[in-house]
Structure formats: structure tokens, C-alpha cells
Scaffold this motif. Sequence first.
Motif, PDB file in Angstrom:
ATOM      1  N   MET A   1     -33.235   1.103  63.366  1.00  0.00           N
ATOM      2  CA  MET A   1     -34.040   1.926  62.460  1.00  0.00           C
ATOM      3  C   MET A   1     -33.603   1.725  61.014  1.00  0.00           C
ATOM      4  O   MET A   1     -34.437   1.601  60.107  1.00  0.00           O
ATOM      5  CB  MET A   1     -33.911   3.398  62.860  1.00  0.00           C
ATOM      6  CG  MET A   1     -34.484   3.732  64.220  1.00  0.00           C
ATOM      7  SD  MET A   1     -36.283   3.744  64.244  1.00  0.00           S
ATOM      8  CE  MET A   1     -36.605   5.285  63.410  1.00  0.00           C
ATOM      9  N   VAL A   2     -32.298   1.690  60.786  1.00  0.00           N
ATOM     10  CA  VAL A   2     -31.783   1.495  59.425  1.00  0.00           C
ATOM     11  C   VAL A   2     -32.228   0.148  58.874  1.00  0.00           C
ATOM     12  O   VAL A   2     -32.636   0.034  57.710  1.00  0.00           O
ATOM     13  CB  VAL A   2     -30.247   1.606  59.402  1.00  0.00           C
ATOM     14  CG1 VAL A   2     -29.692   1.194  58.045  1.00  0.00           C
ATOM     15  CG2 VAL A   2     -29.814   3.021  59.734  1.00  0.00           C
TER      16      VAL A   2
ATOM     17  N   ALA B   1     -38.907  -0.627  67.773  1.00  0.00           N
ATOM     18  CA  ALA B   1     -38.611  -0.179  66.409  1.00  0.00           C
ATOM     19  C   ALA B   1     -39.874  -0.152  65.563  1.00  0.00           C
ATOM     20  O   ALA B   1     -40.106   0.793  64.787  1.00  0.00           O
ATOM     21  CB  ALA B   1     -37.555  -1.091  65.780  1.00  0.00           C
ATOM     22  N   LEU B   2     -40.709  -1.171  65.695  1.00  0.00           N
ATOM     23  CA  LEU B   2     -41.951  -1.199  64.928  1.00  0.00           C
ATOM     24  C   LEU B   2     -42.882  -0.069  65.341  1.00  0.00           C
ATOM     25  O   LEU B   2     -43.539   0.552  64.497  1.00  0.00           O
ATOM     26  CB  LEU B   2     -42.649  -2.552  65.114  1.00  0.00           C
ATOM     27  CG  LEU B   2     -41.919  -3.787  64.568  1.00  0.00           C
ATOM     28  CD1 LEU B   2     -42.710  -5.051  64.885  1.00  0.00           C
ATOM     29  CD2 LEU B   2     -41.686  -3.673  63.071  1.00  0.00           C
ATOM     30  N   ASP B   3     -42.962   0.194  66.625  1.00  0.00           N
ATOM     31  CA  ASP B   3     -43.839   1.265  67.097  1.00  0.00           C
ATOM     32  C   ASP B   3     -43.394   2.624  66.564  1.00  0.00           C
ATOM     33  O   ASP B   3     -44.225   3.485  66.258  1.00  0.00           O
ATOM     34  CB  ASP B   3     -43.868   1.292  68.623  1.00  0.00           C
ATOM     35  CG  ASP B   3     -44.583   0.070  69.202  1.00  0.00           C
ATOM     36  OD1 ASP B   3     -45.343  -0.572  68.454  1.00  0.00           O
ATOM     37  OD2 ASP B   3     -44.352  -0.243  70.387  1.00  0.00           O
ATOM     38  N   ARG B   4     -42.095   2.823  66.446  1.00  0.00           N
ATOM     39  CA  ARG B   4     -41.580   4.125  66.039  1.00  0.00           C
ATOM     40  C   ARG B   4     -41.613   4.330  64.529  1.00  0.00           C
ATOM     41  O   ARG B   4     -41.808   5.457  64.067  1.00  0.00           O
ATOM     42  CB  ARG B   4     -40.132   4.304  66.521  1.00  0.00           C
ATOM     43  CG  ARG B   4     -39.994   4.482  68.017  1.00  0.00           C
ATOM     44  CD  ARG B   4     -38.526   4.549  68.396  1.00  0.00           C
ATOM     45  NE  ARG B   4     -38.348   4.622  69.842  1.00  0.00           N
ATOM     46  CZ  ARG B   4     -38.274   5.744  70.534  1.00  0.00           C
ATOM     47  NH1 ARG B   4     -38.385   6.890  69.903  1.00  0.00           N
ATOM     48  NH2 ARG B   4     -38.097   5.729  71.837  1.00  0.00           N
TER      49      ARG B   4
ATOM     50  N   GLU C   1     -44.372  15.619  62.368  1.00  0.00           N
ATOM     51  CA  GLU C   1     -42.977  15.439  62.746  1.00  0.00           C
ATOM     52  C   GLU C   1     -42.871  14.879  64.156  1.00  0.00           C
ATOM     53  O   GLU C   1     -43.499  15.391  65.088  1.00  0.00           O
ATOM     54  CB  GLU C   1     -42.214  16.757  62.655  1.00  0.00           C
ATOM     55  CG  GLU C   1     -42.056  17.289  61.247  1.00  0.00           C
ATOM     56  CD  GLU C   1     -41.219  18.533  61.220  1.00  0.00           C
ATOM     57  OE1 GLU C   1     -40.369  18.693  62.133  1.00  0.00           O
ATOM     58  OE2 GLU C   1     -41.398  19.354  60.305  1.00  0.00           O
ATOM     59  N   ALA C   2     -42.082  13.825  64.304  1.00  0.00           N
ATOM     60  CA  ALA C   2     -41.874  13.237  65.621  1.00  0.00           C
ATOM     61  C   ALA C   2     -41.172  14.241  66.524  1.00  0.00           C
ATOM     62  O   ALA C   2     -40.183  14.869  66.138  1.00  0.00           O
ATOM     63  CB  ALA C   2     -41.038  11.962  65.499  1.00  0.00           C
ATOM     64  N   GLY C   3     -41.696  14.401  67.730  1.00  0.00           N
ATOM     65  CA  GLY C   3     -41.096  15.311  68.686  1.00  0.00           C
ATOM     66  C   GLY C   3     -41.672  16.705  68.664  1.00  0.00           C
ATOM     67  O   GLY C   3     -41.390  17.497  69.565  1.00  0.00           O
TER      68      GLY C   3
ATOM     69  N   SER D   1     -53.122  14.384  67.394  1.00  0.00           N
ATOM     70  CA  SER D   1     -52.359  13.217  67.838  1.00  0.00           C
ATOM     71  C   SER D   1     -53.176  11.941  67.753  1.00  0.00           C
ATOM     72  O   SER D   1     -52.629  10.860  67.515  1.00  0.00           O
ATOM     73  CB  SER D   1     -51.884  13.423  69.283  1.00  0.00           C
ATOM     74  OG  SER D   1     -51.068  14.571  69.385  1.00  0.00           O
ATOM     75  N   ALA D   2     -54.483  12.064  67.931  1.00  0.00           N
ATOM     76  CA  ALA D   2     -55.332  10.871  67.962  1.00  0.00           C
ATOM     77  C   ALA D   2     -55.525  10.252  66.587  1.00  0.00           C
ATOM     78  O   ALA D   2     -55.817   9.060  66.476  1.00  0.00           O
ATOM     79  CB  ALA D   2     -56.679  11.215  68.572  1.00  0.00           C
ATOM     80  N   ILE D   3     -55.361  11.046  65.514  1.00  0.00           N
ATOM     81  CA  ILE D   3     -55.626  10.520  64.165  1.00  0.00           C
ATOM     82  C   ILE D   3     -54.452  10.795  63.222  1.00  0.00           C
ATOM     83  O   ILE D   3     -54.635  11.042  62.032  1.00  0.00           O
ATOM     84  CB  ILE D   3     -56.924  11.122  63.585  1.00  0.00           C
ATOM     85  CG1 ILE D   3     -56.869  12.650  63.613  1.00  0.00           C
ATOM     86  CG2 ILE D   3     -58.137  10.602  64.317  1.00  0.00           C
ATOM     87  CD1 ILE D   3     -58.049  13.306  62.910  1.00  0.00           C
ATOM     88  N   SER D   4     -53.225  10.761  63.737  1.00  0.00           N
ATOM     89  CA  SER D   4     -52.041  10.960  62.894  1.00  0.00           C
ATOM     90  C   SER D   4     -50.882  10.165  63.467  1.00  0.00           C
ATOM     91  O   SER D   4     -50.928   9.691  64.607  1.00  0.00           O
ATOM     92  CB  SER D   4     -51.684  12.443  62.792  1.00  0.00           C
ATOM     93  OG  SER D   4     -51.316  12.954  64.074  1.00  0.00           O
ATOM     94  N   TRP D   5     -49.847  10.047  62.676  1.00  0.00           N
ATOM     95  CA  TRP D   5     -48.661   9.288  63.076  1.00  0.00           C
ATOM     96  C   TRP D   5     -47.480  10.242  63.278  1.00  0.00           C
ATOM     97  O   TRP D   5     -47.193  11.076  62.409  1.00  0.00           O
ATOM     98  CB  TRP D   5     -48.281   8.268  61.997  1.00  0.00           C
ATOM     99  CG  TRP D   5     -49.217   7.103  61.903  1.00  0.00           C
ATOM    100  CD1 TRP D   5     -49.892   6.508  62.922  1.00  0.00           C
ATOM    101  CD2 TRP D   5     -49.579   6.391  60.710  1.00  0.00           C
ATOM    102  NE1 TRP D   5     -50.643   5.451  62.463  1.00  0.00           N
ATOM    103  CE2 TRP D   5     -50.468   5.355  61.101  1.00  0.00           C
ATOM    104  CE3 TRP D   5     -49.233   6.500  59.363  1.00  0.00           C
ATOM    105  CZ2 TRP D   5     -51.011   4.462  60.182  1.00  0.00           C
ATOM    106  CZ3 TRP D   5     -49.774   5.614  58.449  1.00  0.00           C
ATOM    107  CH2 TRP D   5     -50.655   4.603  58.863  1.00  0.00           C
TER     108      TRP D   5
END
Length: 761
Positions: free
Chosen positions: A344-345, A631-634, A719-721, A729-733
Motif C-alpha cells: 500500500m505504501v 493492491a490496485l483493486d484496494r 470509508e472502507a469497511g 456501493s454500486a456508484i462509489s469507491w
Amino acid sequence: RHLDECARCAKRMRQGLDYLKQDAKALQAFQLANYAILLQQIRSRREPRKAEFDSKTKRISFSEGYTDPDPLNPPEGRGTWRPFQIAFLLMTVRSAVDEHAPDRRTVELIWFPTGGGKTEAYLGLAAYATFMRRIKDPSDVGVHVLMRYTLRLLTAQQFQRASSLLCAMEHLRRKNTNELGKAEFSIGIWLGGATTPNTRQQALSDLRKLQKGHKFAENSFILSRCPWCRAEMGPVTYGKKKLSKSVPRVLGYERRGNTVIFRCPDHECEFSGEHLPIYVIDEDIYERCPSLVVGTVDKFAMLAWKPEARALFGIQPDGARHCSPPGLIIQDELHLISGPLGSMVGLYESVVEELCTDRRRSESVLPKIVSSTATIRRYADQIKCLYARDDVALFPPPGLEAGDSFFARYARYPDGTLMPGRIYAGVHASGLGSMQTAQVRTFTSLLQASFPLSKDERDPWWTLMLFFNSLRELGTTLSLLQSDIPDYFWVLKNRTGVEFSDLRSIWNILELTGRLSSEKVPQAISALEISCTSADHPVDVCLASNIIEVGIDIDRLSLRGVVVQPKTTSPYIHVTGGLGRRWWERPGLVVTIYTPYKPRDRSHFEKFRSYHERLYAQVEPTSVTPFSPPALDRALHAVMVGYARQAGDESVAGSPYPYPAHLVEELQKILLPRVEVVDLEERENFNRVFQERADEWRRWERTLWSGVPQDGDLPLLREAGKYASHAWSAISWATPLSMRNVDAECQAEITQLYLDDTDEN
């Protein structure tokens, strides 16, 4: 190969010396940096000057009087450089400040055993580079040094040391305003809201609770003493005396306008006037842009959430650069930047380096990167994956003999025999009924062994620090210390025939784990510094987790137990490496208890001698894959958003619509060469994922970056999690707030419904 590396090191040292001789400004900056480090060393004592209140005069005094530093007569052991520190400064003295130096892109890696003085080496370089920037242009203010750590304990401790250095630099600036300008040298600590206040409103609320003596108030301001004169700051008890309500409960923290500032409570101190050049509130850091910013790598995940952070990189709200960006990046404990965190870093690092790159001239100026570690393997691959730089210089270079690298060698007696700096012992009690029984007998014997000695002699081995791989094992041992171990002292009495008065009692048990609040961690460190000769009772046993892998630098601790061998060698070295630092006075003793029924522990015990004789050679290589599919997906979308909000103008920072095509295309051009350097095989997948994220951004047409949905308008980031509806969820990251915790957590709650036996429940 080793000879070539040594020759390169010697050549760079010579070039650095010539550079100082030929450049008057560089020599002046080097002299100022040396002077600042000298003042910092004179001021760096652990014991604060305790605050005392005189009820008759209604005045606050301190246990020791204020004294000005005397550079001509420094205390014993202060005011000197170690040979490797001098060599490192000479090697990097040009590339750290000269934009056209041939080794500007070279990543410097200091590899030296724990306690060898790595921190002083790169602090000296930071002081020199900061002075040089001001001497070149006194009006070029802003952040120049980014110091990054991985653990909050280490960050808080190093912040105290760096604060003392910045106070020394500010002290020198005030005497040389013509050369160094009128803007102060300052330091800021950039951490999460659980450690420091991220907003001024939160800071004022925390200060009010402290001043009112709120029962559950926590000190989130970190600073516990003045870094210049050591006067006690923060919540004070005045020796636990009962005092009237008019007596100030908090010293050194003051409200000024809509924020909180630090001011030394001792009126004789130089920094009791305006304020200390120290900032811990995020909003103050964005506004003041301190010369040196200390933070954790996790915090850089906030680049996607906080466009205000662009100020740290010298960028104005309109996206234009108004001053030089940070020119020096210091990464401590490089070995911890590995695995999922390292991946991630490495992904976020592409944006950080771009924001630190000055493109105002014909030739782009990249930041200088310096890292340090005590345990590393395949360092070139790790640095290549993290920073996309092929050239790395390991310092000191490996010598021709393992026991003598010129800068470090084994300590020996005059007759040539080795001195016992640290002794390792292993306990594999296969004949006992359980692991707990082995702990009871071993720890009781270790605790009792130091009791017959005098107070001065017993102090190094009085406090038994125990390291555990898990909190479950720690809890088991805590139960043993409360029941079985005190009882076993009687067994020792009957076996050895000692008197009852000669038996030791356990009075003070301390826990040092991540479960402690940020305020209590420094208090625990201070408790461990109490010696047997002081008026207070020292800690008998300290139960610790991996929080002590880095940041624990207490000379008196010379006895350590390790319950079950750690899974990798690197944490084992760091956990035990703090012992035996005063090898010329007393050795350190490490006792590792192995589990008889675990094959890995049994294997370690069987190879105990060979393993410890080549301990550093056993360090496992690290893995960093910043452009791997997971990593790219996250986080690829977070990197895209972070770059757009930091490098774009106010309209982009305020809303993701309209789609900033030019910024996204620029980022792809920046990232693609890094992908080719780090892992060429991931190029095709990177292009695919990047295009998918760009298409989603363009197609969704979101107008809010973050926050709660408003009038049916859903934000682009969540926010993840955290829970989100199916439509959101369908239109956000799902975007991480930290590089460490990127998955949802399942929290357990103990129900009491069983107490109600009605059918409904």
C-alpha cells in the motif's frame, strides 16, 4: 563487490568534503547543523523538571533551576559524533541540497545495529538541509523534511527528540535573522485522531477536559515537557497533593484564539514568551507548514480525503506552487514497510514523490530519500518496489570481515577476548507438565536472582521485561504473576534456605501494549526509567507486545524474557536488541522460553547456538508488490483521487464533477514508468484497472467527494469497511483511511438478553 562498495563510499565522502570546502553556504549550514545537534545533545535528558506549587507564595517552581546550555563544557558522553555518523554526513552532504548532484536519485540506507546512533545521523542531515534552504533563500519557507515512521510509539518518542533539535535551530535562527530569515523553524506531528487532535475544535475540547480534571480526559497533545529546558508540561499533580481549584491543573497548554499553543511554563526559559515552535493539530500544520513534519506512513492515506494537505507540499489552493516542496524524505525502520502495508505504501509513494517534485524549472528536482534499519535483506529489491529507484547505497558498506566494518567492530577486552554485550539463553522444559510451569520457574528465578545485590548493582536486572507474540499469551502470564509466581518464591525459600526477609515481592506490574491509550504509553515509558535508587518503586515486571520492537531506548533495562520464539527473525532482533547497550558496564541477558510441543520452537532450540551466532544472517527477505492486482483493486482509485485533489485547483478539490481528465491523464503518465521499473509484467493489468476506474469516475458523475448522502446525491468516496447501502456501493469507491486497516471489522458485544427469560427475548 565489497571492495567496490567501500571504494564508492570513500569517493563520495571525499566529494562531500571537497563540496564543503568549495561552497561557503554549504559550510555555514554544516556548521550551524553541528551546533544545533550539540545543543540538542546537551538538552536531551529523560528526567523532566517536576513542577512544584508553593501554597504560601502562590507560585509554581520546578525541581531544578533553569540553566543555559554551555556548548564549551558539554556533559560527559555528549557533544561527539561517532565515526559512521560523520562519514554518513560527508557522503550525503551534497546530494541532500544540490539539485544537480549525480547521486541525488540515490536512496541512502543506513544499516546499523539497534542503538548505534542512526537517529542522530539523519537528524543531523535534516538540520543541515533545512539550514541550507534558508541560507539560499530566507523567504523560501515551508516544509522541507518529511520524517515517516510506522508505529505511534516510535513516532511519539522520535518527535520528542526532533522537537529538541528544532528548538535548538530556532534558537540559532533568532541570533542570525539576517542569514536565516524571520520565519521560524518549527516542527509538526501528523498522526491520526486517536493520537493527536486533528481539528482545532477537538483540541479545545480536549484542553477544557484536562483543565477541569475530567475523570476520563486523555492528554492528546503528546508534549509532556519543554524540549528546550525539560520543564514539566501537561496535566500535573504537584506530588499528588490536595490543592485548591485555583491551582492550574495543566501547564504549558494554552488557548490562543481558536486553537491551542504550547508555551514553556518556566518564565526563565527562552520559549516562555510567544510559543514553542511545535504543532500537533492538523489544521495548524496545514496553516503553518512546519519546517519538519513527523508522521506515520498511514497518514498519507488522507491525501484522498484532505485537500488541505497540499500545503505541506508547497501548493496553494489554486494548484500553483508557491514555495519549494519537501526536499528530504526520511523513512525510519524500513524493514517494517513490507508485506501488505509495504504494498500500500509503495502505491501511495508514487503520489507523494510527485508532490515533492519541483517542476518549476526546465529540469525536474526530485526529493532526496534516506532510510534506516537495523535488519534488512534484499534491500535493493525492496527499495526498488517502494520508490522505483534502482540506485541504493548501503551504509556502512559491508567490510571484508563480519566483525570489523571499520565503523563498527566487536567489543573486546585488552587481551582480545570478546566482551559479553548480550547473552542469550534458551529454556526448553520438555519434562515439565506445561508451558506455564516453565514460565513460573524461570521467571521466579530471574526475579529473585537480583534481590541479594545492592541497589546500585541490582538495578540493570531488577525489571524483567517480557515479550509476547499475542495478547492471549500475555494474559496467561499476568495470571501467573498474580498467583503461581508469588507462591513459587516460597519454594525457592525452602530449597535455598534463605530468610523470609530475603524473598522478593512483586509490587509493580506494568503492561505495555497497543491496548494502552496514547497518553498512557509515554507514562509507561517514564515508569520503566525509574531506577532502584530513586524514591519511587521501580517496575518489577513489564508485559509487552510488539510495541517494544522499536522506540524503547532505556539503558537500565538489561533483562528480557521472550515467551515463544517470534515467527520471523527481524522482530526477534529488535525485541532483544535494546539490551546490553552499556556493554562496558554490564551485559544484557535474554531468556527465551520455547514451547516443547511446537516443532518450530523445538527446531530453534536444537539449533540455538548456530542460529544466534549468525543472527543477522537469518533475517528473512521482505516482499513489496505495490502494483499487484489486490493492491490496485484496494487503493488505485484512492491514489487517483489523492493526486487530483492535491495537485488540482479549488474546483477539483471541492467536487469530483466535472471529471478532471487532464489530471487523471497526467497521473497515468507518472505511474506507468514506475510500473515498468517495479514489475513490468503488471503493465497490462495496471492499464486495464486504471482505465476502469477512470471510466467509473466519468460515468458516475458524482458531485460530492465524501460525507453523508445529501438529497439523494451520493458521495464518490466512502470509508472502507463501513456499511453502505446497495445503491451507494454500486456508484462509489470504498477508500481506506489508513494503509494498515483496509478491511471491515466484526466487533463482538456481550449480550445480557439471557437475563430476561421472557418468550419475546
